[in-house]
Each structure stands twice: as C-alpha cells, then as structure tokens.
Design an enzyme around this catalytic site. Structure first.
Site, PDB file in Angstrom:
ATOM      1  N   HIS A 156       0.824  -1.214   0.000  1.00 31.78           N
ATOM      2  CA  HIS A 156       0.000   0.000   0.000  1.00 31.78           C
ATOM      3  C   HIS A 156       0.852   1.255   0.000  1.00 31.78           C
ATOM      4  CE1 HIS A 156      -2.010  -3.309   2.222  1.00 31.78           C
ATOM      5  NE2 HIS A 156      -2.983  -3.049   1.363  1.00 31.78           N
TER       6      HIS A 156
HETATM    7  S1  FES Z   1       1.776  -0.512   3.276  1.00 33.64           S
HETATM    8 FE1  FES Z   1       0.192  -1.893   3.735  1.00 33.64          FE
HETATM    9  S2  FES Z   1       1.254  -3.652   4.372  1.00 33.64           S
HETATM   10 FE2  FES Z   1       2.815  -2.227   3.949  1.00 33.64          FE
END
Ligand code: FES
Length: 191
Positions: A156
């Site tokens: 993410h």
């Molecule tokens: S940014 Fe979501 S698990 Fe690493």
C-alpha cells in the site's frame, strides 16, 4: 469381565448376593481408575502441547555472521519465522537519518534510539511492514528503496527512511527493532 457385564447381572449385583457389596465396590473402583487413566491420557498431550518443541526453542534466537556485509548492503534473515533485515548503513545514509528532526516523525525515534551505541552503521529491524504485515523492498540489489532511501512496502505504498522509520503511507510505526546483541564484532544474536 466388563463393568457392564457385572452391573447387568442382578444375581451378582443385587443386595441379596453375598458378594454384591464387594462387586459394587469393584465397579466403583474400576470406574474411578478408568476415569483416572482417561484424565491422565488427556493431560499428557495437553502438557506436551504447552511445552515448546525443540525446533521452536532453536528458533527463539538467530545468530548471524554479518562480517561480509558491505556498507550500503543489506541481508534478509529469518527470526521466529519472520523476516529480519540487517543493513549496514553508509556514512551518507547515517547522515541522512540524523538530519531529520525527530519530533517531525510519525513515530519519533532517532537513529541512536534504533541502533546500538558505537554500532550505528548496523540497522537491524524486522522485515514486516507495520501497516498490514507485508515484507518491504529494499534489501536486495536493485530493489526499490522508496524516496527516503530505506524501504518501500509495495502493498500500500508505505515508505521508510534510512533508519527504517515510517515517513509516508499508511503504516503507523517504524519497522520494529527486535531484541539483539553483538556477541563479537561480526556476530549478532537476535532474540
Ligand atoms: S503498506 Fe500496507 S502492508 Fe505495507
């Protein structure tokens, strides 16, 4: 003879039977000891499940020879079944980490807080993103390190700096520093 066979025979278990009392005693004793054996056989597996097995004990610490890691390189090892990153910072990476005002950070920690005294070139952290647990990139040759030169989580988009502190993206915390100690100049024991 089974307990049922004795209990089903009134001639043997009735009050008029001469040895009825003794047979009832036997049934009672036999049933009690059967329950005792049953309880013991349930207890033993429970106890053996609670005791850590040999391989779990062996994994409770990880010893690494880090002597061959050059400045700017990192390795990925395993500690308690999770990835752990060992990174040897360059003087430039150390300077970048120190240049950041600590109170501007989401999870305020200095490089000194995250390394051992006199060994600040060695950054040892878990390789587990503090958002949802993905393994960030940045240890391998040519892997994306993100805009702060540390680690980048592809799940993410969390970005960590050269002290593995969270700088951008959804992760709430810096990469965790596990308990560790140097047992010699080149050997580190994690856990
Ligand atoms: S940014 Fe979501 S698990 Fe690493």
């Amino acid at each position: 003879m089974t307990d049922t066979a004795v209990a089903d025979n009134p001639a043997q278990s009735g009050p008029e039977s001469g040895d009825g009392v003794r047979r009832r005693d036997f049934i009672y004793v036999a049933a009690t000891s059967a329950a005792g054996v049953g309880a013991a056989s349930v207890l033993i597996p429970l106890v053996s499940q609670m005791a850590p097995s040999a391989d779990v004990l062996a994994e409770s610490s990880t010893e690494l020879d880090i002597g061959s890691i050059q400045p700017g390189q990192a390795i990925k090892a395993v500690f308690r079944k999770q990835p752990v990153f060992v990174r040897r910072l360059t003087p430039k990476e150390i300077a970048e980490a120190k240049a950041v005002p600590v109170d501007s950070l989401r999870d305020p920690q200095s490089l000194e807080d995250r390394t051992k005294k006199g060994k600040e070139e060695w950054l040892i952290t878990m390789g587990v993103c503090t958002h949802l647990g993905c393994v960030p990139l940045g240890t391998g040759e040519g892997e994306v390190k993100g805009e702060f030169g540390g680690y980048f989580c592809p799940c993410h988009g969390s970005v960590y700096d050269t002290a593995a502190r969270i700088r951008k993206g959804p992760a709430p915390k810096n990469l965790e520093v596990p308990p560790y100690e140097f047992t010699s100049d080149t050997v580190v024991k994690i856990g």
